[in-house]
Scaffold this active site. Structure first.
Site, short mmCIF file in Angstrom:
data_model
loop_
_atom_site.label_atom_id
_atom_site.label_comp_id
_atom_site.label_asym_id
_atom_site.label_seq_id
_atom_site.Cartn_x
_atom_site.Cartn_y
_atom_site.Cartn_z
N TYR A 140 3.11 1.59 11.75
CA TYR A 140 4.20 2.39 12.33
C TYR A 140 4.79 1.74 13.57
O TYR A 140 5.92 2.03 13.94
CB TYR A 140 3.70 3.79 12.68
N LYS A 191 -9.78 -0.94 4.19
CA LYS A 191 -9.54 -1.69 2.96
C LYS A 191 -10.01 -3.11 3.27
O LYS A 191 -9.26 -4.09 3.18
CB LYS A 191 -8.04 -1.61 2.62
N ASP A 224 -8.88 3.62 -1.18
CA ASP A 224 -8.58 4.10 -2.53
C ASP A 224 -9.72 4.96 -3.07
O ASP A 224 -9.49 6.03 -3.67
CB ASP A 224 -8.27 2.92 -3.48
N ASP A 248 -2.33 9.19 7.50
CA ASP A 248 -1.14 9.97 7.18
C ASP A 248 -1.28 10.55 5.77
O ASP A 248 -1.04 11.74 5.52
CB ASP A 248 0.08 9.03 7.25
N ASP A 252 -2.87 14.65 4.65
CA ASP A 252 -2.03 15.57 3.88
C ASP A 252 -2.73 15.99 2.59
O ASP A 252 -2.66 17.14 2.18
CB ASP A 252 -0.67 14.94 3.56
#
Ligand code: NAD
Length: 365
Positions: A140, A191, A224, A248, A252
């Site tokens: 970001y 990751k 993942d 993020d 959610d």
């Protein structure tokens, strides 16, 4: 005396913050904990009254407060404005100015509401996890960024995933501290098999864990797999630590396990300063819900639970935080519901009545 700055904002913000104010008044009158509240403008209402969504007085008041409780900002009325005048700029502005880098998003399923999740009852009943998302780094904010046109006329988009070890250390410490207050389990998400930045992330978190938090059970999971495990068996987690991008998405997904936006609180914390002060902003995860604003039907529980988080994380008033959470649970167990979480057999109440029901339960505790 703790100083709480209330920022009601737009839409249903003032309605839900008013219910939290009642809870604050309850503790002022019935406990040895004392609070002084003041109000400030942010978002659309601030733009209407002062020409900017983030007035200087609001920032000054925020800096003087011990903690901030925000309702929500935004609405269709302001969507036509130039970007810098939009209500959301106010919210991003205050987060940036106070350097609120640690975003705490609990996902808790109250037994009485486990049926409203899209997942099976037994998968979510009793779920109580905390996602800690780093909020000021990663893709970001990383440089270089942007879209450029190449010599052959095609366009190239670039964003940069970047963290330095200091940023990882400070968010890791928040995560370990949180785990200490909860079930003493921390799962760090990365990751590391393909992204070097997150390989470094894993090394730093491991190091901090070994040196400073040997009492916390630390594990690591690829993002993942974490997305899959959140849906398959979310109760395996206690605290999940993520970077900005992965958090993020995962936070959610986790919020939907619980069924309703109107139930979910959050906290955004800054760094602890040498004098012990730590900026902190608490807010429901929902927006200003313009479709139901002014109708007195919004669910104030997310905001009231945000106040409970403030009591716990900013003031270490654990007993009072637990009292609020118990009062909410008792009200739900009685079948009292606002419209967003009501079934036909429930007692449907207004936003104000929900606030009063929670106060009535607090009086019994
Ligand atoms: P929203 O969260 O405001 O509403 C989504 C849906 O959920 C609506 O149907 C709404 O009625 C319902 N809902 C939300 N909170 C509720 C509550 N407490 N009780 C009952 N029902 C509730 O999201 P949106 O519609 O995408 O956005 C509306 C405005 O809010 C936009 O201007 C957006 O930019 C802003 N927004 C602000 C924040 C914030 O202040 N942190 C967050 C998200 C969206």
């Amino acid at each position: 005396m703790k100083k709480i700055l209330l920022i009601p904002g737009d839409g249903i913000g003032p309605e839900v913050v008013a219910q939290a104010q009642k809870i604050i008044n309850f503790f002022n009158q019935n406990s040895d904990k004392k609070f002084e509240t003041s109000e400030a403008l942010l978002g659309g209402i601030a733009y209407d009254k002062s020409g900017t969504p983030f007035p200087q007085e609001t920032l000054d008041a925020a800096r003087l407060s011990d903690a901030i409780l925000l309702g929500a900002v935004g609405g269709p009325k302001w969507e036509v404005l130039e970007y810098k005048h939009r209500p959301e700029r106010g919210l991003l502005g205050i987060r940036k100015e106070l350097e609120l880098f640690a975003n705490l998003r609990p996902a808790k399923v109250f037994a009485a509401l486990a049926d409203s999740s899209t997942l099976k009852y037994e998968i979510v009943a009793g779920l109580d996890i905390m996602i800690l998302r780093e909020l000021t780094g990663d893709l970001y904010f990383g440089e270089p960024r942007g879209v450029k046109t190449l010599e052959d006329g095609s366009r190239q988009g670039i964003n940069t995933m970047t963290y330095n070890s200091k940023e990882v250390e400070r968010i890791a410490r928040v995560a370990f501290d949180l785990a200490r207050l909860r079930g003493k389990k921390l799962c760090s998400i990365d990751k590391a098999n393909v992204i070097e930045t997150t390989e470094m992330w894993r090394e730093v978190v491991t190091e901090i864990g070994k040196k400073e938090y040997s009492d916390i059970a630390l594990s690591h999971m690829y993002v993942d797999n974490a997305a899959m495990q959140l849906i398959r068996n979310p109760k395996q987690f206690d605290v999940m630590l993520t970077g900005n991008m992965f958090g993020d998405i995962l936070s959610d997904a986790a919020s939907m396990l619980t069924g309703s936006l109107g139930m979910l609180p959050s906290a955004s914390l800054g760094e602890k300063q040498k004098n012990g002060k730590q900026y902190a902003l608490y807010e429901p995860i929902h927006g200003s819900a313009p479709d139901i604003a002014g109708k007195n039907i919004a669910n104030p529980i997310a905001t009231i639970l945000s106040l409970a988080m403030m009591f716990r994380y900013s003031f270490a008033y654990d007993k009072e935080a637990q009292m609020i959470e118990n009062a909410v649970e008792n009200v739900l167990n009685k079948g009292v519901r606002t419209a967003d979480i009501a079934n036909s057999s429930d007692k449907k109440v207004s936003c104000e009545e929900m606030g009063n029901e929670i106060i009535a339960e607090l009086q019994k505790l």
